[in-house]
Design a protein around this motif. Structure first.
Motif, PDB file in Angstrom:
ATOM      1  N   LEU A 158       9.263  -2.462   3.289  1.00  0.00           N
ATOM      2  CA  LEU A 158       7.962  -3.085   3.546  1.00  0.00           C
ATOM      3  C   LEU A 158       6.987  -2.105   4.193  1.00  0.00           C
ATOM      4  O   LEU A 158       5.806  -2.057   3.830  1.00  0.00           O
ATOM      5  CB  LEU A 158       8.145  -4.311   4.435  1.00  0.00           C
ATOM      6  CG  LEU A 158       8.707  -5.558   3.748  1.00  0.00           C
ATOM      7  CD1 LEU A 158       9.022  -6.633   4.763  1.00  0.00           C
ATOM      8  CD2 LEU A 158       7.734  -6.078   2.694  1.00  0.00           C
ATOM      9  N   ASP A 159       7.475  -1.320   5.142  1.00  0.00           N
ATOM     10  CA  ASP A 159       6.602  -0.348   5.800  1.00  0.00           C
ATOM     11  C   ASP A 159       6.069   0.669   4.802  1.00  0.00           C
ATOM     12  O   ASP A 159       4.880   0.998   4.811  1.00  0.00           O
ATOM     13  CB  ASP A 159       7.381   0.357   6.913  1.00  0.00           C
ATOM     14  CG  ASP A 159       6.525   1.377   7.644  1.00  0.00           C
ATOM     15  OD1 ASP A 159       5.551   0.974   8.299  1.00  0.00           O
ATOM     16  OD2 ASP A 159       6.829   2.585   7.544  1.00  0.00           O
ATOM     17  N   ILE A 162       3.406  -1.019   2.515  1.00  0.00           N
ATOM     18  CA  ILE A 162       2.121  -1.204   3.185  1.00  0.00           C
ATOM     19  C   ILE A 162       1.377   0.118   3.288  1.00  0.00           C
ATOM     20  O   ILE A 162       0.168   0.200   3.009  1.00  0.00           O
ATOM     21  CB  ILE A 162       2.340  -1.831   4.580  1.00  0.00           C
ATOM     22  CG1 ILE A 162       2.828  -3.282   4.423  1.00  0.00           C
ATOM     23  CG2 ILE A 162       1.050  -1.786   5.405  1.00  0.00           C
ATOM     24  CD1 ILE A 162       3.334  -3.901   5.713  1.00  0.00           C
ATOM     25  N   ARG A 163       2.087   1.173   3.659  1.00  0.00           N
ATOM     26  CA  ARG A 163       1.438   2.484   3.773  1.00  0.00           C
ATOM     27  C   ARG A 163       0.939   2.981   2.416  1.00  0.00           C
ATOM     28  O   ARG A 163      -0.112   3.627   2.332  1.00  0.00           O
ATOM     29  CB  ARG A 163       2.400   3.490   4.398  1.00  0.00           C
ATOM     30  CG  ARG A 163       2.579   3.290   5.902  1.00  0.00           C
ATOM     31  CD  ARG A 163       3.384   4.387   6.561  1.00  0.00           C
ATOM     32  NE  ARG A 163       4.801   4.245   6.324  1.00  0.00           N
ATOM     33  CZ  ARG A 163       5.533   5.058   5.575  1.00  0.00           C
ATOM     34  NH1 ARG A 163       4.956   6.068   4.930  1.00  0.00           N
ATOM     35  NH2 ARG A 163       6.829   4.859   5.437  1.00  0.00           N
ATOM     36  N   GLN A 166      -2.321   1.296   1.636  1.00  0.00           N
ATOM     37  CA  GLN A 166      -3.397   1.883   2.431  1.00  0.00           C
ATOM     38  C   GLN A 166      -3.821   3.242   1.870  1.00  0.00           C
ATOM     39  O   GLN A 166      -5.012   3.570   1.841  1.00  0.00           O
ATOM     40  CB  GLN A 166      -2.952   2.040   3.884  1.00  0.00           C
ATOM     41  CG  GLN A 166      -2.825   0.743   4.645  1.00  0.00           C
ATOM     42  CD  GLN A 166      -2.427   0.973   6.091  1.00  0.00           C
ATOM     43  OE1 GLN A 166      -1.331   0.644   6.521  1.00  0.00           O
ATOM     44  NE2 GLN A 166      -3.323   1.548   6.864  1.00  0.00           N
ATOM     45  N   PRO A 172      -5.763  -1.829   6.357  1.00  0.00           N
ATOM     46  CA  PRO A 172      -4.451  -2.230   6.886  1.00  0.00           C
ATOM     47  C   PRO A 172      -4.168  -3.731   6.705  1.00  0.00           C
ATOM     48  O   PRO A 172      -3.045  -4.117   6.357  1.00  0.00           O
ATOM     49  CB  PRO A 172      -4.544  -1.856   8.369  1.00  0.00           C
ATOM     50  CG  PRO A 172      -5.500  -0.701   8.390  1.00  0.00           C
ATOM     51  CD  PRO A 172      -6.521  -1.030   7.330  1.00  0.00           C
ATOM     52  N   GLU A 173      -5.193  -4.541   6.895  1.00  0.00           N
ATOM     53  CA  GLU A 173      -5.011  -5.994   6.743  1.00  0.00           C
ATOM     54  C   GLU A 173      -4.760  -6.363   5.279  1.00  0.00           C
ATOM     55  O   GLU A 173      -3.888  -7.194   4.977  1.00  0.00           O
ATOM     56  CB  GLU A 173      -6.242  -6.738   7.263  1.00  0.00           C
ATOM     57  CG  GLU A 173      -6.493  -6.591   8.765  1.00  0.00           C
ATOM     58  CD  GLU A 173      -7.075  -5.232   9.137  1.00  0.00           C
ATOM     59  OE1 GLU A 173      -7.579  -4.517   8.218  1.00  0.00           O
ATOM     60  OE2 GLU A 173      -7.019  -4.882  10.327  1.00  0.00           O
ATOM     61  N   ARG A 176      -1.199  -5.191   4.157  1.00  0.00           N
ATOM     62  CA  ARG A 176      -0.120  -6.047   4.652  1.00  0.00           C
ATOM     63  C   ARG A 176      -0.111  -7.393   3.915  1.00  0.00           C
ATOM     64  O   ARG A 176       0.956  -7.903   3.539  1.00  0.00           O
ATOM     65  CB  ARG A 176      -0.276  -6.265   6.158  1.00  0.00           C
ATOM     66  CG  ARG A 176       0.873  -7.067   6.764  1.00  0.00           C
ATOM     67  CD  ARG A 176       0.809  -7.078   8.287  1.00  0.00           C
ATOM     68  NE  ARG A 176       1.937  -7.829   8.832  1.00  0.00           N
ATOM     69  CZ  ARG A 176       3.155  -7.347   8.964  1.00  0.00           C
ATOM     70  NH1 ARG A 176       3.426  -6.106   8.591  1.00  0.00           N
ATOM     71  NH2 ARG A 176       4.119  -8.095   9.466  1.00  0.00           N
ATOM     72  N   LEU A 180       3.084  -8.658   1.649  1.00  0.00           N
ATOM     73  CA  LEU A 180       3.806  -9.865   2.043  1.00  0.00           C
ATOM     74  C   LEU A 180       3.487 -11.062   1.156  1.00  0.00           C
ATOM     75  O   LEU A 180       4.150 -12.098   1.256  1.00  0.00           O
ATOM     76  CB  LEU A 180       3.484 -10.217   3.500  1.00  0.00           C
ATOM     77  CG  LEU A 180       3.926  -9.181   4.536  1.00  0.00           C
ATOM     78  CD1 LEU A 180       3.506  -9.617   5.930  1.00  0.00           C
ATOM     79  CD2 LEU A 180       5.432  -8.958   4.470  1.00  0.00           C
TER      80      LEU A 180
END
Length: 212
Positions: A158-159, A162-163, A166, A172-173, A176, A180
């Motif tokens: 997941l990390d 997300i990166r 970006q 960032p919002e 994520r 998710l």
């Protein structure tokens, strides 16, 4: 299983005679393209990397279909086109097959970008939906000589996802929320196909294995 073990398994496929196809499957952010790339780098002229992502529908078509916000779901790909390409890649009568790729910076597929000459013995392909049991994806399994399922630690996956969002322009919002939301729904669907793999790599993090 270590990275070197996977390289040896891929090398044995490349040495088995004729054209072989290795499929790497897993949820978004599992490290599929990272592993496919390193395998092809290790095998050199004996392998080519052909990503399923080259069959993303163009953004203009996704907008027309009302699916732009679901990009990455099974029905946002030309699945039948991908199946047809795999069949051509297995056909010994084909001289050179040209496969599409996907440009993340453009968020668009690019046709005819990857040449696969007849003499290349191994094609490494990867994608989320290679093992689904619904048409047209259900036609893929018998076109793969070996299928690996990547099942990395969930926090790391997941990390990384997300990166990645970006890095290609999402806040960032937004990154994520996408990871998710739409991505997680796709990940849960992909997980239902795990049992059709020849090899399940529980806890294997391809990015970590390549960098260490």
């Amino acid at each position: 299983m270590r990275l070197d073990d996977l390289v040896r398994r891929a090398e044995s496929l490349a040495s088995a005679g004729g054209r072989r196809v290795l499929g790497i499957v897993g949820p978004p952010g599992a490290g599929k393209s990272t592993l496919a790339t390193i395998l092809v780098e290790r095998l050199g002229d004996r392998a080519r990397y052909v990503p399923m992502d080259g069959f993303h529908l163009a953004n203009v078509e996704l907008v027309r279909l009302g699916r732009r916000q679901r990009k990455g779901a099974p029905d946002t790909f030309d699945g039948a086109g991908y199946v047809a390409l795999l069949r051509r890649l297995r056909d010994p009568a084909e001289e050179t097959v040209y496969a599409p790729t996907f440009r993340r910076d453009l968020e668009e597929p690019i046709a005819g970008a990857i040449p696969v000459p007849r003499e290349v013995p191994l094609v490494v392909t990867e994608g989320n939906y290679l093992l689904l049991d619904t048409p047209p994806w259900s036609e893929i399994r018998h076109l793969l000589d070996d299928a690996w399922y990547l099942d990395p630690p969930e926090p790391e996956r997941l990390d990384r996802l997300i990166r990645r969002h970006q890095r290609y322009g999402k806040s960032p919002e937004e990154a994520r929320a996408w990871a998710l939301g739409s991505d997680q729904a796709n990940a849960e669907l992909v997980a239902t196909s795990r049992g059709r793999a020849d090899l399940v790599l529980h806890g294997f993090d391809a990015v970590d294995a390549v960098t260490h």
